[in-house]
Design a protein around this motif. Structure first.
Motif, short mmCIF file in Angstrom:
data_model
loop_
_atom_site.label_atom_id
_atom_site.label_comp_id
_atom_site.label_asym_id
_atom_site.label_seq_id
_atom_site.Cartn_x
_atom_site.Cartn_y
_atom_site.Cartn_z
N CYS A 3 0.83 -1.21 0.00
CA CYS A 3 0.00 0.00 0.00
C CYS A 3 0.86 1.26 0.00
O CYS A 3 0.58 2.21 -0.74
CB CYS A 3 -0.92 0.00 1.22
N LEU A 4 1.88 1.27 0.82
CA LEU A 4 2.77 2.43 0.89
C LEU A 4 3.47 2.67 -0.44
O LEU A 4 3.68 3.82 -0.85
CB LEU A 4 3.80 2.26 2.02
N GLN A 5 3.81 1.57 -1.12
CA GLN A 5 4.44 1.72 -2.43
C GLN A 5 3.47 2.34 -3.43
O GLN A 5 3.85 3.21 -4.22
CB GLN A 5 4.91 0.36 -2.94
N ARG A 6 2.20 1.91 -3.39
CA ARG A 6 1.20 2.50 -4.27
C ARG A 6 0.99 3.98 -3.97
O ARG A 6 0.85 4.80 -4.88
CB ARG A 6 -0.14 1.76 -4.11
N ILE A 7 0.96 4.31 -2.69
CA ILE A 7 0.79 5.71 -2.30
C ILE A 7 1.95 6.55 -2.84
O ILE A 7 1.76 7.63 -3.40
CB ILE A 7 0.68 5.84 -0.77
N GLU A 8 3.16 6.02 -2.68
CA GLU A 8 4.35 6.75 -3.15
C GLU A 8 4.32 6.92 -4.67
O GLU A 8 4.70 7.98 -5.20
CB GLU A 8 5.62 6.01 -2.73
N GLN A 9 3.85 5.92 -5.37
CA GLN A 9 3.85 5.96 -6.83
C GLN A 9 2.78 6.88 -7.41
O GLN A 9 3.02 7.59 -8.39
CB GLN A 9 3.64 4.54 -7.39
N TYR A 10 1.59 6.86 -6.80
CA TYR A 10 0.44 7.47 -7.46
C TYR A 10 -0.21 8.64 -6.74
O TYR A 10 -1.01 9.36 -7.34
CB TYR A 10 -0.63 6.40 -7.71
N ASP A 11 0.11 8.86 -5.47
CA ASP A 11 -0.68 9.83 -4.74
C ASP A 11 -0.30 11.28 -5.03
O ASP A 11 -1.12 12.18 -4.80
CB ASP A 11 -0.64 9.58 -3.23
N ASP A 12 0.88 11.52 -5.52
CA ASP A 12 1.21 12.89 -5.91
C ASP A 12 0.24 13.38 -6.98
O ASP A 12 -0.11 14.57 -7.03
CB ASP A 12 2.65 12.97 -6.45
N GLN A 13 -0.20 12.47 -7.82
CA GLN A 13 -1.13 12.82 -8.88
C GLN A 13 -2.58 12.79 -8.41
O GLN A 13 -3.37 13.69 -8.70
CB GLN A 13 -0.96 11.87 -10.06
N LEU A 14 -2.95 11.77 -7.64
CA LEU A 14 -4.35 11.56 -7.29
C LEU A 14 -4.80 12.35 -6.07
O LEU A 14 -6.00 12.60 -5.89
CB LEU A 14 -4.62 10.07 -7.07
N LYS A 15 -3.87 12.72 -5.19
CA LYS A 15 -4.18 13.54 -4.00
C LYS A 15 -5.24 12.89 -3.10
O LYS A 15 -6.15 13.55 -2.62
CB LYS A 15 -4.65 14.94 -4.42
N THR A 16 -5.09 11.59 -2.86
CA THR A 16 -6.09 10.91 -2.04
C THR A 16 -5.85 11.08 -0.54
O THR A 16 -6.80 11.07 0.25
CB THR A 16 -6.15 9.40 -2.36
N PHE A 17 -4.61 11.21 -0.12
CA PHE A 17 -4.28 11.32 1.29
C PHE A 17 -3.93 12.75 1.68
O PHE A 17 -3.29 13.47 0.93
CB PHE A 17 -3.08 10.42 1.65
N ILE A 18 -4.36 13.13 2.88
CA ILE A 18 -3.88 14.36 3.51
C ILE A 18 -2.71 14.05 4.42
O ILE A 18 -1.71 14.76 4.43
CB ILE A 18 -5.02 15.05 4.28
N THR A 19 -2.82 12.97 5.17
CA THR A 19 -1.75 12.54 6.08
C THR A 19 -1.52 11.05 5.89
O THR A 19 -2.46 10.25 6.00
CB THR A 19 -2.12 12.80 7.56
N VAL A 20 -0.28 10.65 5.60
CA VAL A 20 0.09 9.24 5.50
C VAL A 20 0.82 8.84 6.77
O VAL A 20 1.80 9.47 7.16
CB VAL A 20 0.98 8.98 4.27
N GLN A 21 0.34 7.80 7.42
CA GLN A 21 0.94 7.33 8.67
C GLN A 21 1.86 6.15 8.39
O GLN A 21 1.67 5.04 8.91
CB GLN A 21 -0.15 6.93 9.66
N ALA A 22 2.88 6.37 7.58
CA ALA A 22 3.73 5.29 7.12
C ALA A 22 4.46 4.59 8.27
O ALA A 22 4.46 3.35 8.37
CB ALA A 22 4.74 5.82 6.11
N GLU A 23 5.07 5.37 9.15
CA GLU A 23 5.86 4.78 10.23
C GLU A 23 5.00 3.98 11.19
O GLU A 23 5.31 2.83 11.53
CB GLU A 23 6.61 5.88 10.98
N SER A 24 3.89 4.57 11.63
CA SER A 24 3.04 3.87 12.58
C SER A 24 2.37 2.66 11.94
O SER A 24 2.17 1.62 12.59
CB SER A 24 2.00 4.81 13.18
#
Length: 472
Positions: A29-50
Motif C-alpha cells: 500500500c505504501l508503495q502505491r501511495i508513493e507511486q500514485y498519490d502525488d497525482q491523485l491527491k487521495t491522502f492528507i496525512t500518510v501514517q507510514a511509520e506507525s
C-alpha cells in the motif's frame, strides 16, 4: 495474484492462513501511495511509520496464535473528519489544519480493536460540504480511471484510494450522498447505513440530522466485513439507535429468487445520461435472470427531495460553523464559504417545511416497502466530469448546477434515513464507472449486502482495475 488485486475478504483469509503477511500488505500500500498519490491527491496525512509498526506487531501476534478480529492486519484509510488519536485530523480544512485529537472516534476505536491498520487520513471536500472533493487546501482528488476527471465527494479520497489500491478498505461519511457518490464515480462499493446505526461520536459534523459513517471497499462482502466491526449502539452518541445488529457475513450467499425490487419509473429513469440509464436497466435484467421480480411503485412526493435536502444541508452546517465563519472567513475555500453564508439566509419556516417533507417522504417509502423488499435506481445521473467543473450536462446539451444534479437519487435515503448501497454496474464509453443504488428498509443492511453480493457473483464490474500511471 498481485497483493493489491486482492479484495479485503481475500486478504483477510490469506493473512489468517499465513499466506500473506500484514507487513507485505502495508508495504504494498505504501508503495502505491508513493507511486500514485502525488497525482491523485487521495491522502492528507500518510501514517507510514506507525502503519509499519502496527503491521509488524500484527504479524507477531498471528505467529503467536492471536487474532484481534475480522480486520487483523488489513490496511484501512479513514476520511479526515474522523478523529484518530495523536493523528492530525483536518476535515479537509485550513480551520482545523493543526488539530491533533487525543482520542479515537468510536468507529476508529472499533476498527482498531478489530485489528485494522490505519494507513492515514484521506482527502475530502472541505468540511464534507460539497460533492467534488476539489479541495483548495490539500489538492483536488482525481479519479484513478482518468486523472483529468473528478472523484466526487465528499469522501473522494476514500473512493479514489480504494480504487487505486492504496488501501483495501476505507471509511467515508455520508450526509447527502458522500459515500455513495465517490463509490459510484470510482467504481467501488460503498454503504450509507441507516441513520443512527453507526456512531457519529468523534466525527466532525456536516448536518447532524443526516450524517452517517460507512464502509467503502471493492465488494459487498468487503463492506459487510468492515461494517460487522463497527456497527451498533454507542452511548457516546445521543442519536445512536439501540437496534440490534446482525451477522452480516452469514447472509451474503442467500438466493435472491423471489426478491421484489421496486422502481419508481417516472423518477428513477428520468433525466439520465444514456449510458447510466442503460447500465442500471441491464442490472435489473440480471436480477430478473436470478429470479427477482421488478415492481413499479408510485412515490407521489418524491420530486421534492432535492430542494428539501439542500435546505437542511445548508441550514445545519451553517449553524455548526457560525462562529468560525465570523472569526475566520478567509480560512474557508470560496465554494464552502459561499454555501455556509447562503445557509444563514434561510428562514426557519423553510427549514421546518423541509423537515415536514422528510416525514412525508419516509412514510411513503415505508408504505411502499409493503410491496417490495428493496428499491434500485442509479446512484447519480451522470459519470465523472472534468476536475474543477461546476456544471454538468446530463441531457439536451443543457448545463446544470453540479451540486443539485449530483444529489438527484442519493437525496432519497439521506432524507428518509434509509440504508443504501452503491454497487458498480458498468462503464460509459469513456471507460468511467457507473453505479447503481440499492435502497433498503431501516436497519436492514444485511439485505443490501445480500442483494449486492448476488449481483457481484455473476458480474465482473467490481473486479476491473484502473490502469494507473506513475506520478511524474
Amino acid at each position: 495474484m498481485e497483493l493489491m488485486d486482492l479484495t479485503l475478504a481475500q486478504a483477510a483469509q490469506n493473512i489468517q492462513n499465513k499466506k500473506v503477511s500484514p507487513v507485505e500488505l502495508v508495504q504494498a500500500c505504501l508503495q502505491r501511495i508513493e507511486q500514485y498519490d502525488d497525482q491523485l491527491k487521495t491522502f492528507i496525512t500518510v501514517q507510514a511509520e506507525s502503519a509499519m509498526q502496527v503491521a509488524k506487531a500484527s504479524e507477531a501476534m498471528l505467529m503467536a496464535g492471536h487474532k484481534l478480529g475480522l480486520l487483523h492486519g488489513i490496511p484501512i484509510g479513514l476520511k479526515d473528519n474522523l478523529a484518530v488519536n495523536e493523528c492530525r485530523t483536518t476535515a479537509g480544512s485550513k480551520v482545523l489544519a493543526n488539530w491533533v485529537p487525543n482520542y479515537d472516534a468510536t468507529v476508529s476505536a472499533r476498527l482498531r480493536s478489530a485489528g485494522a491498520i490505519f494507513m492515514g487520513k484521506l482527502n475530502m471536500h472541505e468540511f464534507a460540504w460539497g460533492g467534488t472533493s476539489d479541495n483548495p487546501h490539500y489538492g483536488a482528488v482525481r479519479n484513478p480511471w482518468n486523472p483529468s476527471r473528478f472523484a466526487a465527494g465528499s469522501s473522494g479520497g476514500s473512493g479514489a484510494a480504494v480504487a487505486a489500491g492504496m488501501c483495501l478498505g476505507a471509511i467515508g461519511t455520508d450526509t447527502g450522498g458522500s459515500i455513495r457518490l465517490p463509490a459510484a464515480i470510482n467504481g467501488i462499493t460503498g454503504l450509507r447505513p441507516t441513520y443512527g446505526r453507526v456512531s457519529n461520536h468523534g466525527v466532525i459534523p456536516l448536518a447532524w440530522s443526516m450524517d452517517t459513517v460507512g464502509p467503502m471497499a471493492r465488494t459487498a462482502e468487503d463492506c459487510a466485513m468492515m461494517f460487522q466491526t463497527f456497527a451498533g449502539y454507542d452511548r457516546n452518541d445521543p442519536v445512536s439507535a439501540r437496534a440490534s445488529t446482525e451477522d452480516y457475513l452469514a447472509q451474503l450467499s442467500r438466493s435472491v429468487k423471489g426478491l421484489r425490487i421496486g422502481v419508481v419509473p417516472n423518477y428513477f429513469f428520468h433525466h439520465l445520461q444514456q449510458p447510466v440509464h442503460d447500465a442500471v436497466k441491464q442490472a435489473l435484467q440480471v436480477y430478473e435472470s436470478l429470479g427477482a421480480e421488478i415492481v413499479e411503485v408510485d412515490i407521489k412526493n418524491i420530486h421534492g427531495n432535492i430542494s428539501a435536502q439542500l435546505t437542511i444541508e445548508s441550514a445545519e452546517p451553517s449553524t455548526y460553523h457560525q462562529r468560525w465563519l465570523r472569526e475566520r472567513p478567509n480560512d474557508y475555500g470560496e465554494d464552502v464559504r459561499l454555501l455556509l453564508e447562503m445557509g444563514e439566509m434561510l428562514l426557519a419556516t423553510q427549514y421546518l417545511q423541509a423537515q415536514r417533507y422528510r416525514s412525508l417522504l419516509k412514510a411513503e417509502f415505508m408504505d411502499a416497502f409493503r410491496k417490495v423488499d428493496v428499491f434500485i435506481c442509479p446512484t447519480l445521473p451522470f459519470t465523472a466530469t472534468e476536475v474543477g467543473a461546476m456544471k454538468v450536462v446530463i441531457e439536451n446539451g443543457i448545463e446544470e448546477d453540479m451540486l443539485a444534479a449530483i444529489m438527484q437519487f442519493t437525496g432519497v435515503p439521506s432524507l428518509t434515513g434509509l440504508p443504501s448501497l452503491n454497487v458498480p454496474c458498468g462503464f460509459d464509453p469513456d471507460g468511467m464507472p457507473i453505479g447503481m443504488q440499492i435502497i433498503g428498509k431501516p436497519f436492514d443492511e444485511a439485505k443490501l449486502f445480500n442483494v449486492g453480493a448476488a449481483y457481484q457473483e455473476v458480474t465482473d464490474h467490481h473486479r476491473r482495475r484502473p490502469e494507473l500511471e506513475v506520478s511524474a
